[in-house]
Scaffold this active site. Structure first.
Site, PDB file in Angstrom:
ATOM      1  N   PRO A 151      21.906   8.447  75.682  1.00  0.00           N
ATOM      2  CA  PRO A 151      21.773   9.863  75.318  1.00  0.00           C
ATOM      3  C   PRO A 151      20.423  10.154  74.654  1.00  0.00           C
ATOM      4  CG  PRO A 151      23.788   8.895  74.426  1.00  0.00           C
ATOM      5  CD  PRO A 151      22.972   7.772  74.956  1.00  0.00           C
ATOM      6  N   GLU A 152      19.787  11.219  75.090  1.00  0.00           N
ATOM      7  CA  GLU A 152      18.531  11.674  74.493  1.00  0.00           C
ATOM      8  C   GLU A 152      18.791  13.046  73.844  1.00  0.00           C
ATOM      9  OE1 GLU A 152      15.215  11.249  77.234  1.00  0.00           O
ATOM     10  OE2 GLU A 152      16.261   9.658  78.302  1.00  0.00           O
ATOM     11  N   HIS A 202      37.367  -0.011  72.579  1.00  0.00           N
ATOM     12  CA  HIS A 202      36.040   0.206  71.979  1.00  0.00           C
ATOM     13  C   HIS A 202      35.993   1.426  71.061  1.00  0.00           C
ATOM     14  CE1 HIS A 202      34.882  -2.817  74.873  1.00  0.00           C
ATOM     15  NE2 HIS A 202      35.227  -2.020  75.864  1.00  0.00           N
TER      16      HIS A 202
END
Ligand SMILES: [Zn+2]
Length: 274
Positions: free
Chosen positions: A2-3, A93
């Site tokens: 992710p940016e 997770h």
């Protein structure tokens, strides 16, 4: 990974469901992320506090709490923040869970565990190891052509490395750097201090353009990224060079090339980018 646009979408989808909510409980898997989750500190900061705001700096998301603390996070490579009903099974997770009112949980899921989850006081946060090293967020008003030009003139690094450096510009990553360089017509191999004024201005406009398009398309999803409502983005269909090695440039028809810089793939058009 992710940016800025993806984290912005996470923040925008968290905000309406989180602001005003009180956190009643915090749990962790006990497994470390990039650094260990300090469950005691996390509980002390969060339990009983109300969420006042959700915001973003670079690729970090921040949850401001009513007790003068802030919960700071980074999604790393594969992190996701998801709302779920407390009765729903937790997916593998799941490394942190914040219990909110009305049987709702906010869960942090991260298979590769490169993320960050920390708490600070509001006074400490800007001096934290995470935020103190960041350059300017490019969507801040202070990110002007002059600000970018001064940094370009001051650097001998290639443009790919220059733009990836979070200490200079906070929030760009591999995808949006490749795309911005394409739209600016600049080679990823060109040295920053050779860009000059006219192309510096083009690069500034290209950075804003690709970030705004990324947000308008609700982020880029190749594999893991989803927003806090669980929705994928659509920006992967709007890319000009990233992931398109061997395909025709949509501008000139030349083959898009890939090279490796600092261990990461760079995609570019050898004809359009000089
Ligand atoms: Zn081209």
């Amino acid at each position: 990974m992710p940016e800025l646009p993806e984290v912005e979408m996470v923040v925008r989808t968290l905000r309406p469901r989180l602001v005003g909510q009180r956190i009643t409980k915090v749990e962790s898997s006990g497994l470390p992320l990039r650094r260990p989750i300090e469950l005691r500190a996390l509980s002390r900061a969060c339990v009983g506090a109300r969420v006042e705001a959700v915001r973003r700096i670079g690729k970090y998301w921040l949850i401001d709490l009513s007790n003068d603390h802030v919960l700071l996070g980074h999604l790393g490579m594969t992190g996701r923040l998801l709302f779920a009903a407390a009765r729903d099974p937790r997916e593998p997770h799941t490394h942190a869970v914040l219990t909110l009112g009305r049987g709702v949980e906010l869960r942090y899921v991260d298979p590769r565990r490169f993320g960050v989850l920390r708490t600070y006081t509001q006074a400490e946060a800007p001096r934290s190891p995470e935020l103190s090293v960041l350059g300017m967020d490019p969507l801040e008003p202070g990110f002007t052509v002059d600000h970018l030009q001064a940094m370009l003139d001051d650097s001998r690094r290639d443009l790919k490395a220059f733009l990836m450096d979070q200490g200079r510009i906070a929030g760009l990553g591999n995808i949006y750097v490749c795309e911005a360089l394409f739209h600016a017509g600049l080679s990823p191999l060109r040295r920053a201090n050779t860009v000059g004024r006219a192309r510096g201005k083009k690069l500034h406009a290209a950075i804003l353009q690709v970030l705004e398009a990324g947000i308008a398309n609700r982020g880029t999803s190749f594999s893991d990224y989803v927003d806090a409502d669980g929705n994928q983005g659509g920006n992967q269909h709007a890319l000009w060079v990233y992931g398109r090695e061997g395909e025709a440039c949509r501008n000139c028809g030349a083959r898009i090339k890939r090279l490796t810089q600092a261990g990461r793939s760079t995609f570019y058009c050898p004809k359009c980018q000089k």
